[in-house]
Design an enzyme around this catalytic site. Structure first.
Site, PDB file in Angstrom:
ATOM      1  N   ARG A   1     -12.247  56.316 -17.362  1.00  0.00           N
ATOM      2  CA  ARG A   1     -11.037  56.789 -16.667  1.00  0.00           C
ATOM      3  C   ARG A   1     -10.323  55.550 -16.150  1.00  0.00           C
ATOM      4  NH1 ARG A   1     -10.177  61.591 -12.373  1.00  0.00           N
ATOM      5  NH2 ARG A   1     -10.208  62.651 -14.371  1.00  0.00           N
TER       6      ARG A   1
ATOM      7  N   HIS B   1      -4.898  63.128 -20.985  1.00  0.00           N
ATOM      8  CA  HIS B   1      -6.149  63.641 -20.428  1.00  0.00           C
ATOM      9  C   HIS B   1      -6.720  64.652 -21.435  1.00  0.00           C
ATOM     10  CE1 HIS B   1      -9.191  64.448 -17.616  1.00  0.00           C
ATOM     11  NE2 HIS B   1      -8.527  65.026 -16.636  1.00  0.00           N
TER      12      HIS B   1
ATOM     13  N   GLN C   1      -9.363  67.399 -20.610  1.00  0.00           N
ATOM     14  CA  GLN C   1      -8.793  68.475 -19.807  1.00  0.00           C
ATOM     15  C   GLN C   1      -8.133  69.519 -20.708  1.00  0.00           C
ATOM     16  OE1 GLN C   1      -8.861  68.838 -16.302  1.00  0.00           O
ATOM     17  NE2 GLN C   1      -8.201  70.867 -16.940  1.00  0.00           N
TER      18      GLN C   1
ATOM     19  N   ASP D   1       0.387  70.878 -12.173  1.00  0.00           N
ATOM     20  CA  ASP D   1      -0.458  69.743 -11.781  1.00  0.00           C
ATOM     21  C   ASP D   1       0.236  69.060 -10.606  1.00  0.00           C
ATOM     22  OD1 ASP D   1      -2.307  67.664 -11.716  1.00  0.00           O
ATOM     23  OD2 ASP D   1      -1.463  66.601 -13.445  1.00  0.00           O
TER      24      ASP D   1
ATOM     25  N   CYS E   1      -5.307  71.738 -13.565  1.00  0.00           N
ATOM     26  CA  CYS E   1      -6.437  70.854 -13.886  1.00  0.00           C
ATOM     27  C   CYS E   1      -7.273  70.551 -12.652  1.00  0.00           C
ATOM     28  CB  CYS E   1      -5.924  69.565 -14.508  1.00  0.00           C
ATOM     29  SG  CYS E   1      -4.720  68.703 -13.486  1.00  0.00           S
TER      30      CYS E   1
ATOM     31  N   ARG F   1     -14.773  72.297 -18.533  1.00  0.00           N
ATOM     32  CA  ARG F   1     -14.856  70.853 -18.789  1.00  0.00           C
ATOM     33  C   ARG F   1     -16.279  70.490 -19.242  1.00  0.00           C
ATOM     34  NH1 ARG F   1     -11.435  67.333 -16.148  1.00  0.00           N
ATOM     35  NH2 ARG F   1     -12.551  65.787 -17.410  1.00  0.00           N
TER      36      ARG F   1
END
Ligand code: CP
Ligand code: NVA
Length: 323
Positions: A102, A129, A132, A224, A264, A292
């Site tokens: 990340r 991402h 996700q 988000d 998310c 996830r």
């Protein structure tokens, strides 16, 4: 193995994306079947930004597959400052069997993948991402029974999460709408790629500044945070610009009666989403978060297992999937 790395949804064929989702469903239904699938393998987790879900789901996921994880915090590695990306890759490839990163610039995960002989998994960059988005579409598939033809409305900032949602929607034939304030649209290359891929799959990608137009008749409403990690200094200024894009009961009311709400997470309740929406019966954000784990187990398995899966098998599983 369908690829060495998992850097972007764009790097795969529609069939491969469907295969990974179908595999995730199999793993979710029969976790014990896979409990030794990556026995003795180690995944390094490099974090240059904070995390709850990504850290826990990779950590728990690799353990459930019989392997180990190694958490490397921002202070420990200091990628590119204490040590070059190249040197980190060349050291780690001798000791671990995979790396999840990340980080900020997307280029860093691409460089790591080019330098390291082992699989690299993108756990979020400023641009995308992908893990996700895989969990998002797995959740839609579970609840709606299909993905092709769904109207998926992302309302808020045209950010990393929006990009991956557009890419995966295009791969799976969804109609993705992204409504943002002027100046906060997704990157033009992302929308172009999604439209191009959509010509093969029947998917569409529409960018608008009108949140009501995006939400109207939608099967899925997604939002988000308005300021992503690394944009904290802009948070106050963004709040005023984004307020008309808040997902509240009024905006959610434009969607279909059986629409679901996705986020998310982490959520800033009262900003991009109100409690009345995120805590409503249509909200499936915790199922989405759990997914996830399942989808990343499928990704780790495909990238890190010893034997290659033959394409006919891949085609068979994906055909069964009918995502
Ligand atoms: N959705 C997500 O990636 O959450 P974290 O930032 O907590 O990992
Ligand atoms: N867009 C958010 C996603 C967090 C999972 C960020 O990058 O901070």
């Amino acid at each position: 193995m369908i690829a060495k790395d998992f850097l972007s949804i764009k790097d795969f064929t529609p069939l491969e994306i469907r295969f990974l989702l179908a595999l995730a469903r199999q793993i979710k239904a029969n976790p014990s079947t896979y409990s030794e699938a990556l026995k003795g393998k180690t995944l390094a987790l490099i974090f240059e930004k904070p995390s709850l879900r990504t850290r826990v789901s990779f950590d728990v996921g690799i353990h459930q597959l019989g392997g180990f994880s190694l958490y490397l915090s921002p202070a420990e590695i200091n990628l590119g400052k204490r040590e070059s990306v190249y040197d980190v890759a060349k050291n780690l490839e001798r000791m671990v069997q995979g790396i999840m990163i990340r980080t900020f610039a997307h280029r860093i995960v691409e460089d790591m993948a080019a330098y390291a002989a082992i699989p690299i998994i993108n756990g979020l960059t400023d641009y995308s991402h992908p893990c996700q988005a895989m969990a998002d579409y797995l959740t839609m598939w579970e609840i709606k029974g299909k993905v092709a033809g769904l109207k998926v409305a992302f309302i808020g900032d045209g950010n990393n999460v929006a990009h991956s949602l557009m890419f995966a929607g295009a791969q799976l034939g969804a109609d993705v709408w992204v409504a943002t304030p002027p100046g906060y649209e997704p990157k033009a290359d992302a929308a172009e790629w999604a439209r191009e891929r959509g010509r093969e799959t029947g998917g569409t990608c529409t960018v608008t500044h009108d949140p009501v137009q995006a939400a109207s008749g939608a099967d899925v409403i997604y939002t988000d945070v308005w300021a992503s990690m690394g944009q904290e200094a802009e948070a106050e200024a963004r709040r005023a610009v984004f307020l008309p894009y808040q997902v509240n009961a009024k905006l959610f009311g434009w969607a279909k009666r059986d629409a679901i709400f996705l986020h998310c997470l982490p959520a800033h309740r009262g900003d991009e989403v109100t409690n009345e929406v995120i805590d409503s019966p249509g909200s499936v954000v915790y199922q989405e978060a759990e997914n996830r784990l399942h989808v990343q187990k499928a990704i780790m398995l495909e990238l890190m297992k010893d034997a290659a899966v033959e394409l006919p098998e891949l085609a068979r599983v994906a055909e069964l999937a009918r995502v």
